[in-house]
Design a protein around this motif. Structure first.
Motif, mmCIF file in Angstrom:
data_model
loop_
_atom_site.group_PDB
_atom_site.id
_atom_site.type_symbol
_atom_site.label_atom_id
_atom_site.label_comp_id
_atom_site.label_asym_id
_atom_site.label_seq_id
_atom_site.Cartn_x
_atom_site.Cartn_y
_atom_site.Cartn_z
ATOM 1 N N ALA A 177 0.813 -1.213 0.000
ATOM 2 C CA ALA A 177 0.000 0.000 0.000
ATOM 3 C C ALA A 177 0.850 1.269 0.000
ATOM 4 O O ALA A 177 0.441 2.288 -0.556
ATOM 5 C CB ALA A 177 -0.928 0.005 1.210
ATOM 6 N N LEU A 178 2.012 1.230 0.601
ATOM 7 C CA LEU A 178 2.860 2.422 0.733
ATOM 8 C C LEU A 178 3.915 2.479 -0.369
ATOM 9 O O LEU A 178 5.102 2.649 -0.098
ATOM 10 C CB LEU A 178 3.512 2.449 2.113
ATOM 11 C CG LEU A 178 2.583 2.548 3.312
ATOM 12 C CD1 LEU A 178 3.372 2.531 4.609
ATOM 13 C CD2 LEU A 178 1.716 3.798 3.228
ATOM 14 N N THR A 179 3.482 2.409 -1.589
ATOM 15 C CA THR A 179 4.428 2.399 -2.706
ATOM 16 C C THR A 179 5.146 3.735 -2.879
ATOM 17 O O THR A 179 6.227 3.781 -3.450
ATOM 18 C CB THR A 179 3.709 2.026 -4.019
ATOM 19 O OG1 THR A 179 2.628 2.937 -4.225
ATOM 20 C CG2 THR A 179 3.200 0.601 -3.971
ATOM 21 N N ASN A 180 4.566 4.815 -2.401
ATOM 22 C CA ASN A 180 5.184 6.139 -2.548
ATOM 23 C C ASN A 180 6.093 6.504 -1.374
ATOM 24 O O ASN A 180 6.623 7.606 -1.333
ATOM 25 C CB ASN A 180 4.105 7.212 -2.703
ATOM 26 C CG ASN A 180 3.350 7.057 -4.000
ATOM 27 O OD1 ASN A 180 3.865 6.498 -4.966
ATOM 28 N ND2 ASN A 180 2.115 7.524 -4.031
ATOM 29 N N VAL A 181 6.250 5.589 -0.434
ATOM 30 C CA VAL A 181 7.070 5.848 0.740
ATOM 31 C C VAL A 181 8.309 4.960 0.672
ATOM 32 O O VAL A 181 8.209 3.760 0.421
ATOM 33 C CB VAL A 181 6.281 5.535 2.035
ATOM 34 C CG1 VAL A 181 7.147 5.740 3.260
ATOM 35 C CG2 VAL A 181 5.017 6.362 2.115
#
Length: 129
Positions: A43-47
């Motif tokens: 879910a946290l692909t941008n982090v």
């Protein structure tokens, strides 16, 4: 570079109707933690996440996960799933310093809202135990 620490997701579960030994319950908890870690990392692909470490207060569970011996079917099936998880390591955390244990001990919502252990984790976590 600074380290940011925050609770992202939590899950608690009640004991099954059929009694289960505590080590098996702890192994189920590690299986759930593995699934949650996989979910969060996807879910946290941008982090940018440098390292994902799971923590358990069950030395038996950690031993099973690291063992290369033949294990009972129940244990082996869960260990196999845990080993395929997206996390980098699993480490030991004492029960007194384990935020997840707050939920199993029974805590009021007011006390949980004020709990430094729940919201910030153990004091040593930012130092990288």
């Amino acid at each position: 570079m600074s380290t940011y620490l925050s609770i992202v997701i939590a899950k608690s579960r009640v004991n099954p109707v059929r009694p289960m030994a505590l080590p098996r319950l702890e192994l189920v908890a590690a299986t759930i933690a593995t699934r949650l870690a996989d979910f969060v990392l996807k879910a946290l692909t941008n982090v940018k996440i440098n390292k994902c470490v799971l923590w358990s207060d069950s030395q038996i569970t950690i031993h099973w996960i690291r063992s290369h011996k033949t294990l009972p079917a129940f244990v082996e099936n869960r260990v196999r799933e845990i080993r395929t998880g997206s996390f980098d390591d699993i480490k030991y955390c004492s029960a007194e310093e384990n935020p997840a244990d707050l939920l199993t001990r029974g805590i009021t919502t007011n006390d949980l809202n004020r709990s430094k252990l729940w919201w910030e984790g153990p004091h040593w976590l930012k130092g990288g135990k």
